[in-house]
Enzyme design. Structure first.
Site, PDB file in Angstrom:
ATOM      1  N   GLY A  75       2.784  19.466  -1.338  1.00 35.94           N
ATOM      2  CA  GLY A  75       4.598  19.357  -0.908  1.00 35.94           C
ATOM      3  C   GLY A  75       4.526  18.096  -0.271  1.00 35.94           C
ATOM      4  N   ARG A  93       5.197  31.396 -20.511  1.00 37.47           N
ATOM      5  CA  ARG A  93       5.866  30.079 -19.815  1.00 37.47           C
ATOM      6  C   ARG A  93       7.343  30.134 -19.180  1.00 37.47           C
ATOM      7  NH1 ARG A  93       2.510  25.583 -19.023  1.00 37.47           N
ATOM      8  NH2 ARG A  93       0.874  25.918 -20.564  1.00 37.47           N
ATOM      9  N   MET A  95       2.822  21.540 -10.975  1.00 36.19           N
ATOM     10  CA  MET A  95       1.818  21.225 -12.727  1.00 36.19           C
ATOM     11  C   MET A  95       2.065  22.257 -13.215  1.00 36.19           C
ATOM     12  SD  MET A  95       1.545  18.673 -11.181  1.00 36.19           S
ATOM     13  CE  MET A  95      -0.076  17.653 -11.722  1.00 36.19           C
ATOM     14  N   ASN A 102      12.236  15.465 -12.645  1.00 35.42           N
ATOM     15  CA  ASN A 102      11.011  15.096 -12.290  1.00 35.42           C
ATOM     16  C   ASN A 102      10.240  14.014 -11.571  1.00 35.42           C
ATOM     17  OD1 ASN A 102       7.749  16.241 -13.094  1.00 35.42           O
ATOM     18  ND2 ASN A 102       7.595  14.909 -14.189  1.00 35.42           N
ATOM     19  N   HIS A 117       6.889  11.859 -10.948  1.00 34.77           N
ATOM     20  CA  HIS A 117       5.519  11.749 -12.118  1.00 34.77           C
ATOM     21  C   HIS A 117       4.600  10.234 -11.678  1.00 34.77           C
ATOM     22  CE1 HIS A 117       3.071  11.978 -15.054  1.00 34.77           C
ATOM     23  NE2 HIS A 117       2.724  10.796 -15.020  1.00 34.77           N
ATOM     24  N   GLU A 150       9.762  17.653 -24.157  1.00 31.56           N
ATOM     25  CA  GLU A 150       8.350  17.344 -24.475  1.00 31.56           C
ATOM     26  C   GLU A 150       8.056  16.808 -22.755  1.00 31.56           C
ATOM     27  OE1 GLU A 150       6.490  13.359 -26.895  1.00 31.56           O
ATOM     28  OE2 GLU A 150       8.762  13.839 -27.274  1.00 31.56           O
TER      29      GLU A 150
HETATM   30  C1  GAR Z   1       3.429  14.123  -7.011  1.00 33.65           C
HETATM   31  O1  GAR Z   1       2.390  12.719  -7.292  1.00 33.65           O
HETATM   32  C2  GAR Z   1       3.110  13.782  -8.075  1.00 33.65           C
HETATM   33  O2  GAR Z   1       3.949  12.343  -8.660  1.00 33.65           O
HETATM   34  C3  GAR Z   1       2.441  14.439  -9.248  1.00 33.65           C
HETATM   35  O3  GAR Z   1       2.101  15.657  -8.371  1.00 33.65           O
HETATM   36  C4  GAR Z   1       1.844  14.694  -7.144  1.00 33.65           C
HETATM   37  C5  GAR Z   1       2.358  15.961  -6.001  1.00 33.65           C
HETATM   38  O4  GAR Z   1       2.074  14.649  -4.494  1.00 33.65           O
HETATM   39  N1  GAR Z   1       3.069  14.838  -9.954  1.00 33.65           N
HETATM   40  C6  GAR Z   1       2.635  15.065 -11.218  1.00 33.65           C
HETATM   41  O5  GAR Z   1       1.708  14.763 -11.438  1.00 33.65           O
HETATM   42  C7  GAR Z   1       3.693  16.039 -12.460  1.00 33.65           C
HETATM   43  N2  GAR Z   1       2.964  15.506 -14.080  1.00 33.65           N
HETATM   44  P1  GAR Z   1       2.576  16.458  -2.974  1.00 33.65           P
HETATM   45  O6  GAR Z   1       2.770  17.538  -3.484  1.00 33.65           O
HETATM   46  O7  GAR Z   1       2.397  15.463  -2.171  1.00 33.65           O
HETATM   47  O8  GAR Z   1       4.051  16.051  -3.568  1.00 33.65           O
END
Ligand code: GAR
Length: 190
Positions: free
Chosen positions: A6, A59, A84, A101, A103, A137
């Site tokens: 988070g 989903r 996720m 989003n 990433h 996608e």
């Molecule tokens: C982040 O690095 C985000 O880019 C990634 O999860 C992490 C969450 O960090 N998201 C993905 O991989 C989505 N495909 P956080 O919980 O500390 O914000």
């Protein structure tokens, strides 16, 4: 929406509260009761909703519940801040051009859940993060903001992730600002 630590969620809350973006975070949805994002929200006094994906039939049903909870609160923009789960047309259609989003790679490279390890395995010298509008996608859709970071020979997944997170915390509020301006939700500064 968050599934993990988070830190991106918290960065957004701070960006709103310190006036970087004229917005308010009104709800955090998590899919795990134990995720760090939930305790951050409690500390930051942001309302939360736990929707455990394992307790929902599909989903689509999960996304229906998420969309309904945001719509009830009059939410304009939704951010997947480390969410996720794969999202469906149900949520994307409920928030067209309004679902963002973050990433941990320079998309379109390294889509999916193992982006940081894939970047290390590929021995790229630059990686980074991407904030983008969500399309069906996974990890595709119009890019709002990207930031690049070096990949060092000594990097582990942890050290690279840490470097990428620093940039994510910077670009995610920028992406929210940009998306909101495009939608006419805010006055443009330019
Ligand atoms: C982040 O690095 C985000 O880019 C990634 O999860 C992490 C969450 O960090 N998201 C993905 O991989 C989505 N495909 P956080 O919980 O500390 O914000």
């Amino acid at each position: 929406m968050a599934s993990g630590e988070g830190s991106n969620f918290e960065a957004l809350v701070h960006a709103c509260r310190n006036g970087d973006i004229p917005a308010e975070v009104v709800l955090l949805v998590v899919n795990r009761e134990t995720c760090g994002a939930l305790s951050r929200a409690t500390r930051l006094e942001i309302p939360t909703l736990v929707l455990d994906h394992r307790a929902v039939a599909s989903r689509e049903e999960l996304d229906r519940r998420i969309a309904a909870s945001f719509q009830q609160r009059g939410v304009d923009l939704v951010v997947m801040a480390g969410w996720m789960r794969i999202v469906t047309e149900v949520l994307i259609g409920a928030y067209p051009e309004r679902l963002i989003n973050i990433h941990p790679s320079l998309l379109p490279s390294f889509r999916g859940a193992r982006a940081i390890q894939q970047a290390l395995d590929a021995q790229v010298r630059l990686s980074g993060c991407t904030a983008h509008l969500v399309e069906l996608e996974v990890d595709t859709g119009p890019i709002l903001v990207q930031a690049a970071v070096p990949v060092l020979e000594t990097d582990s997944a942890e050290t690279l992730s840490e470097r990428i997170h620093q940039q994510e915390h910077r670009i995610l509020p920028l992406a929210v600002q940009l998306a909101a301006e495009r939608l006419g939700l805010l006055e443009s500064n330019s």
